[in-house]
Design a protein around this motif. Structure first.
Motif, PDB file in Angstrom:
ATOM      1  N   ALA A  76      -5.843  -2.772  16.151  1.00 47.25           N
ATOM      2  CA  ALA A  76      -5.807  -1.817  17.260  1.00 47.25           C
ATOM      3  C   ALA A  76      -6.874  -0.762  16.975  1.00 47.25           C
ATOM      4  CB  ALA A  76      -4.432  -1.167  17.385  1.00 47.25           C
ATOM      5  N   PRO A  77      -8.128  -1.053  17.285  1.00 48.27           N
ATOM      6  CA  PRO A  77      -9.238  -0.202  16.841  1.00 48.27           C
ATOM      7  C   PRO A  77      -9.262   1.187  17.470  1.00 48.27           C
ATOM      8  CG  PRO A  77     -10.021  -1.933  18.313  1.00 48.27           C
ATOM      9  CD  PRO A  77      -8.595  -2.270  17.982  1.00 48.27           C
ATOM     10  N   ASP A  78      -8.459   1.411  18.535  1.00 53.02           N
ATOM     11  CA  ASP A  78      -8.412   2.747  19.138  1.00 53.02           C
ATOM     12  C   ASP A  78      -7.426   3.669  18.435  1.00 53.02           C
ATOM     13  OD1 ASP A  78     -10.319   2.101  21.000  1.00 53.02           O
ATOM     14  OD2 ASP A  78      -8.878   1.521  22.541  1.00 53.02           O
ATOM     15  N   THR A  79      -6.694   3.160  17.458  1.00 52.81           N
ATOM     16  CA  THR A  79      -5.686   3.953  16.751  1.00 52.81           C
ATOM     17  C   THR A  79      -6.311   4.597  15.520  1.00 52.81           C
ATOM     18  OG1 THR A  79      -3.926   2.492  17.517  1.00 52.81           O
ATOM     19  CG2 THR A  79      -3.443   3.871  15.619  1.00 52.81           C
ATOM     20  N   TRP A 118       0.868  -1.174   0.000  1.00 55.75           N
ATOM     21  CA  TRP A 118       0.000   0.000   0.000  1.00 55.75           C
ATOM     22  C   TRP A 118       0.910   1.230   0.000  1.00 55.75           C
ATOM     23  CZ3 TRP A 118      -5.563  -0.159   1.187  1.00 55.75           C
ATOM     24  CH2 TRP A 118      -6.074  -1.463   1.230  1.00 55.75           C
ATOM     25  N   GLY A 119       0.951   1.934  -1.120  1.00 56.30           N
ATOM     26  CA  GLY A 119       1.909   3.028  -1.231  1.00 56.30           C
ATOM     27  C   GLY A 119       3.333   2.535  -1.074  1.00 56.30           C
ATOM     28  N   GLY A 120       3.593   1.303  -1.488  1.00 55.67           N
ATOM     29  CA  GLY A 120       4.920   0.719  -1.373  1.00 55.67           C
ATOM     30  C   GLY A 120       5.223   0.128  -0.016  1.00 55.67           C
ATOM     31  N   PHE A 121       4.333   0.314   0.961  1.00 50.55           N
ATOM     32  CA  PHE A 121       4.574  -0.180   2.314  1.00 50.55           C
ATOM     33  C   PHE A 121       3.807  -1.468   2.575  1.00 50.55           C
ATOM     34  CE2 PHE A 121       6.639   3.748   2.748  1.00 50.55           C
ATOM     35  CZ  PHE A 121       7.398   3.728   3.913  1.00 50.55           C
ATOM     36  N   ASP A 122       4.399  -2.290   3.415  1.00 52.13           N
ATOM     37  CA  ASP A 122       3.785  -3.539   3.824  1.00 52.13           C
ATOM     38  C   ASP A 122       2.433  -3.263   4.488  1.00 52.13           C
ATOM     39  OD1 ASP A 122       4.907  -6.586   4.627  1.00 52.13           O
ATOM     40  OD2 ASP A 122       3.383  -5.789   5.985  1.00 52.13           O
ATOM     41  N   TRP A 123       1.463  -4.121   4.231  1.00 48.23           N
ATOM     42  CA  TRP A 123       0.104  -3.956   4.789  1.00 48.23           C
ATOM     43  C   TRP A 123       0.123  -3.858   6.302  1.00 48.23           C
ATOM     44  CZ3 TRP A 123      -2.544  -7.636   7.821  1.00 48.23           C
ATOM     45  CH2 TRP A 123      -3.918  -7.423   7.994  1.00 48.23           C
ATOM     46  N   MET A 124       1.052  -4.577   6.949  1.00 43.83           N
ATOM     47  CA  MET A 124       1.108  -4.545   8.407  1.00 43.83           C
ATOM     48  C   MET A 124       1.440  -3.156   8.936  1.00 43.83           C
ATOM     49  SD  MET A 124       3.091  -8.089   9.322  1.00 43.83           S
ATOM     50  CE  MET A 124       2.470  -9.693   8.784  1.00 43.83           C
ATOM     51  N   THR A 125       2.193  -2.393   8.156  1.00 39.91           N
ATOM     52  CA  THR A 125       2.581  -1.036   8.540  1.00 39.91           C
ATOM     53  C   THR A 125       1.622   0.001   7.987  1.00 39.91           C
ATOM     54  OG1 THR A 125       4.927  -1.583   8.734  1.00 39.91           O
ATOM     55  CG2 THR A 125       4.384   0.715   8.265  1.00 39.91           C
ATOM     56  N   ALA A 126       1.204  -0.160   6.752  1.00 43.04           N
ATOM     57  CA  ALA A 126       0.396   0.854   6.075  1.00 43.04           C
ATOM     58  C   ALA A 126      -1.017   0.956   6.652  1.00 43.04           C
ATOM     59  CB  ALA A 126       0.317   0.547   4.577  1.00 43.04           C
ATOM     60  N   THR A 127      -1.499  -0.089   7.303  1.00 41.14           N
ATOM     61  CA  THR A 127      -2.855  -0.084   7.851  1.00 41.14           C
ATOM     62  C   THR A 127      -2.881   0.618   9.199  1.00 41.14           C
ATOM     63  OG1 THR A 127      -3.395  -2.155   6.722  1.00 41.14           O
ATOM     64  CG2 THR A 127      -4.798  -1.511   8.568  1.00 41.14           C
ATOM     65  N   VAL A 128      -3.510   1.773   9.265  1.00 38.33           N
ATOM     66  CA  VAL A 128      -3.714   2.437  10.554  1.00 38.33           C
ATOM     67  C   VAL A 128      -4.663   1.580  11.383  1.00 38.33           C
ATOM     68  CG1 VAL A 128      -4.678   4.465  11.706  1.00 38.33           C
ATOM     69  CG2 VAL A 128      -3.262   4.742   9.659  1.00 38.33           C
ATOM     70  N   GLY A 129      -4.214   1.203  12.586  1.00 32.08           N
ATOM     71  CA  GLY A 129      -4.984   0.288  13.402  1.00 32.08           C
ATOM     72  C   GLY A 129      -4.736  -1.166  13.068  1.00 32.08           C
ATOM     73  N   GLY A 130      -3.681  -1.445  12.287  1.00 31.61           N
ATOM     74  CA  GLY A 130      -3.369  -2.802  11.879  1.00 31.61           C
ATOM     75  C   GLY A 130      -2.362  -3.479  12.793  1.00 31.61           C
ATOM     76  N   LEU A 131      -1.605  -4.426  12.222  1.00 33.05           N
ATOM     77  CA  LEU A 131      -0.762  -5.271  13.056  1.00 33.05           C
ATOM     78  C   LEU A 131       0.332  -4.474  13.757  1.00 33.05           C
ATOM     79  CD1 LEU A 131       0.354  -8.855  12.396  1.00 33.05           C
ATOM     80  CD2 LEU A 131       2.000  -7.227  13.264  1.00 33.05           C
ATOM     81  N   TRP A 132       1.019  -3.578  13.026  1.00 32.95           N
ATOM     82  CA  TRP A 132       2.049  -2.782  13.691  1.00 32.95           C
ATOM     83  C   TRP A 132       1.449  -2.015  14.866  1.00 32.95           C
ATOM     84  CZ3 TRP A 132       4.239   2.491  11.819  1.00 32.95           C
ATOM     85  CH2 TRP A 132       5.351   2.859  12.594  1.00 32.95           C
ATOM     86  N   ASP A 133       0.326  -1.376  14.634  1.00 33.16           N
ATOM     87  CA  ASP A 133      -0.308  -0.619  15.714  1.00 33.16           C
ATOM     88  C   ASP A 133      -0.768  -1.525  16.850  1.00 33.16           C
ATOM     89  OD1 ASP A 133      -0.121   2.110  14.901  1.00 33.16           O
ATOM     90  OD2 ASP A 133      -1.603   1.698  13.345  1.00 33.16           O
ATOM     91  N   SER A 134      -1.121  -2.762  16.554  1.00 33.97           N
ATOM     92  CA  SER A 134      -1.544  -3.659  17.631  1.00 33.97           C
ATOM     93  C   SER A 134      -0.384  -3.956  18.577  1.00 33.97           C
ATOM     94  CB  SER A 134      -2.133  -4.956  17.065  1.00 33.97           C
ATOM     95  OG  SER A 134      -1.130  -5.835  16.591  1.00 33.97           O
ATOM     96  N   LEU A 135       0.834  -3.997  18.051  1.00 36.41           N
ATOM     97  CA  LEU A 135       2.011  -4.176  18.904  1.00 36.41           C
ATOM     98  C   LEU A 135       2.297  -2.911  19.709  1.00 36.41           C
ATOM     99  CD1 LEU A 135       4.278  -6.000  16.318  1.00 36.41           C
ATOM    100  CD2 LEU A 135       3.216  -7.038  18.306  1.00 36.41           C
ATOM    101  N   LEU A 136       2.230  -1.766  19.035  1.00 36.76           N
ATOM    102  CA  LEU A 136       2.495  -0.503  19.725  1.00 36.76           C
ATOM    103  C   LEU A 136       1.446  -0.260  20.812  1.00 36.76           C
ATOM    104  CD1 LEU A 136       3.415   1.787  16.691  1.00 36.76           C
ATOM    105  CD2 LEU A 136       4.934   0.382  18.114  1.00 36.76           C
TER     106      LEU A 136
END
Length: 583
Positions: free
Chosen positions: A500-503, A318-336
């Motif tokens: 991470a639905p609060d993000t 997505w815009g050249g970025f991995d889906w885990m990072t590009a998704t606001v509220g996605g996997l990266w955000d779930s870790l953060l």
């Protein structure tokens, strides 16, 4: 959400904010009560990678007290905010690397994912890659040839003299030796160590014992966790000063499950510190080149070992970025959102580069020799290759006090990192500070611990681009987004959670038409609950509502089209987060 953010999704022009205010650099950087600095006894007590039996009586007493308070848990290494507040931070091997609130002195651009003739699908010499990386503006790079039987037999040792020679030939360029780990039961990852007398021995022993290809009969999730722990043990034994692991192209095959990523991180947070926010192979999206997916993210999720709950959209960038990072509220955000420091990078994954004019040397036999002969001129440019040279397109910018191998590794471990494509901007300085610009400024990767009710603000100071990039045009930053999420350090009951639905995006700035250096300031309000903030920016050529909907991300990166995704027409930068914790 915590604090006051103004109107969500408002687009005030950047020139209505504080432009290049001198007071941003005139702050008092002495310690204040807004900071928490660990004494040595506490720092050792919260590092649970040190067993109880190795603690002094004072350290054991402190650990017992903190454990009773719920501050020291089962995570491998912990960082203490203040009494009652803790995040499982990536502790430095030798303790804290810098004082909280200390500004970043230098940014060094680099790439931790580069292949050479010692990879079965590689081509170039170490000198080729290092010279190009330096010419394209990199300060540091990591040679990461694929783990394989040939590599463990020949390459891991034979590449070292080439790396040593490149270090001598290119003084001022930091060149690490690493390898691309076949993570047991998962994808690939970068593993590298600080240079030293045991760098080759440690890497070879790691590959022999923990590489999934070298150990196919035992290549399970437990072996991957053991591999991360083993690297930490080599640091503890002082065989190497430092070791790091980043997961590479994590969503490409869908086989890096959320619980595996959490397990790697928890195995030793000093070692397992992040993943590629954007993969390499970005030239693969050029329609007049490989005409594939950016990053070669072009499969349909057919791998039988995939994590089935991942959606079809996860197998695209997505815009050249991995889906885990590009998704606001996605996997990266779930870790953060668990308070887990987990950082993103971008890299070239250079194997065979678009428009390069060389081919493998005659007489090459990788199976026999464990390497290819030095490349020779091919007579014409390679129009179907999917890679860029290191630094030609993506940069991982690391904040350091001074240039050095250990300093780069500590900057990566601490999350003092922002990344970009196509040199979208010249510089990014993002800090959290007291409202009004008073007191210390906490940079990327910080854990800001303040008394409850303290009023804070965020500052993003951007140096806009005024020079052409390596596609011969000057990129234009047209929008900056601020993302914020709440933190629950207890974490989810389900370790396969990837939401991470609060993000959400809480503020966007229209920066079109601006030049020079600008400062964007966002009030964060009175701190009453833990949260984190991160930022991204774009040329705004391609946007769409985020994967989880416009309510969370009204103008996120667009999903890339396989066969028609020119990477130069879709540029983004991302920062790593800053965590805010009330005392």
């Amino acid at each position: 959400m915590t604090g006051t953010h103004g109107s969500p999704h408002a687009h005030p022009h950047a020139h209505d904010e504080h432009h290049a205010q001198d007071h941003a650099h005139g702050q008092d950087h002495g310690h204040t009560h807004a900071e928490t600095v660990l004494d040595e006894t506490t720092a050792v007590a919260v590092d649970t990678s040190v067993p109880d039996r190795e603690l002094s009586p004072a350290q054991l007493s402190r650990r017992t007290m903190l454990r009773a308070a719920g501050i020291v848990g089962a995570v491998g290494a912990a960082g203490l905010g203040t009494a009652g507040t803790a995040l499982p931070a990536a502790a430095a091997p030798g303790g804290a690397s810098r004082s909280p609130g200390q500004p970043v002195r230098r940014w060094l651009a680099g790439d931790h994912h580069i292949h050479t003739q010692y990879s079965s699908d590689g081509l170039y010499t170490v000198a080729d890659q290092a010279q190009h990386g330096r010419a394209y503006g990199l300060d540091w790079l990591v040679i990461t040839d694929h783990g394989s039987n040939e590599h463990v037999r020949v390459g891991v040792e034979k590449v070292n003299p080439d790396i040593v020679a490149a270090r001598e030939d290119l003084p001022g360029t930091l060149i690490f030796q690493g390898l691309e780990w076949n993570i047991p039961s998962a994808e690939h990852g970068t593993v590298f160590v600080t240079p030293g007398p045991d760098e080759v021995a440690v890497l070879k022993q790691f590959e022999q014992g923990y590489d999934g290809r070298a150990n196919p009969t035992t290549a399970d999730e437990a072996l991957a966790v053991a591999g991360v722990q083993w690297l930490g043990q080599q640091v503890d034994a002082r065989r190497v000063e430092s070791a790091l692991f980043f997961a590479n192209h994590p969503a490409r095959q869908g086989i890096d499950s959320p619980h595996e990523i959490r397990a790697w991180r928890d195995a030793d947070p000093r070692v397992a510190v992040g993943f590629e926010g954007a993969p390499g192979h970005q030239a693969a999206g050029l329609p007049d080149g490989a005409a594939s997916g950016r990053g070669y993210y072009d499969n349909a999720g057919t791998n039988p070992a995939r994590f089935v709950p991942y959606p079809p959209e996860s197998y695209r960038t997505w815009g050249g970025f991995d889906w885990m990072t590009a998704t606001v509220g996605g996997l990266w955000d779930s870790l953060l959102a668990e308070g887990k420091p987990w950082w993103i990078t971008v890299n070239s994954d250079s194997h065979s580069n678009y428009l390069a004019t060389s081919t493998r040397g005659p007489g090459s036999d990788f199976a026999r020799d464990g390497f290819y002969q030095d490349p020779v001129y091919s007579g014409g440019p390679n129009l179907t290759a999917g890679d860029f040279w290191p630094g030609q397109y993506g940069r991982t910018n690391v904040g350091v006090d001074r240039a050095g191998y250990g300093q780069v590794m500590q900057g990566l471990r601490d999350g003092r990192v922002w990344v970009d494509h196509g040199r979208l901007v010249k510089g990014v300085e993002m800090v959290v500070r007291r409202a009004g610009g008073r007191g210390p400024a906490f940079p990327l990767g910080s854990q800001v611990v303040v008394p409850r009710g303290t009023r804070l603000e965020l500052s993003i100071r951007l140096t806009l681009q005024d020079l052409p990039n390596w596609a011969d045009f000057v990129p234009v930053l047209n929008r900056v987004d601020l993302v914020q999420g709440s933190i629950d350090v207890a974490g989810p009951a389900d370790r396969d959670t990837f939401l991470a639905p609060d993000t959400k995006v809480v503020r966007s700035w229209d920066t079109s038409g601006t030049t020079g250096t600008i400062e964007l300031v966002q009030p964060l309000g009175a701190v009453e609950a833990p949260f984190y903030v991160r930022a991204r920016g774009t040329d705004a050529n391609r946007s769409q509502p985020g994967y989880l909907g416009a309510a969370l991300d009204p103008e996120g990166p667009a999903i890339d089209v396989v066969g028609d995704a020119d990477p130069w027409l879709d540029l983004w930068f991302y920062t790593n987060p800053i965590f805010v914790l009330p005392a």
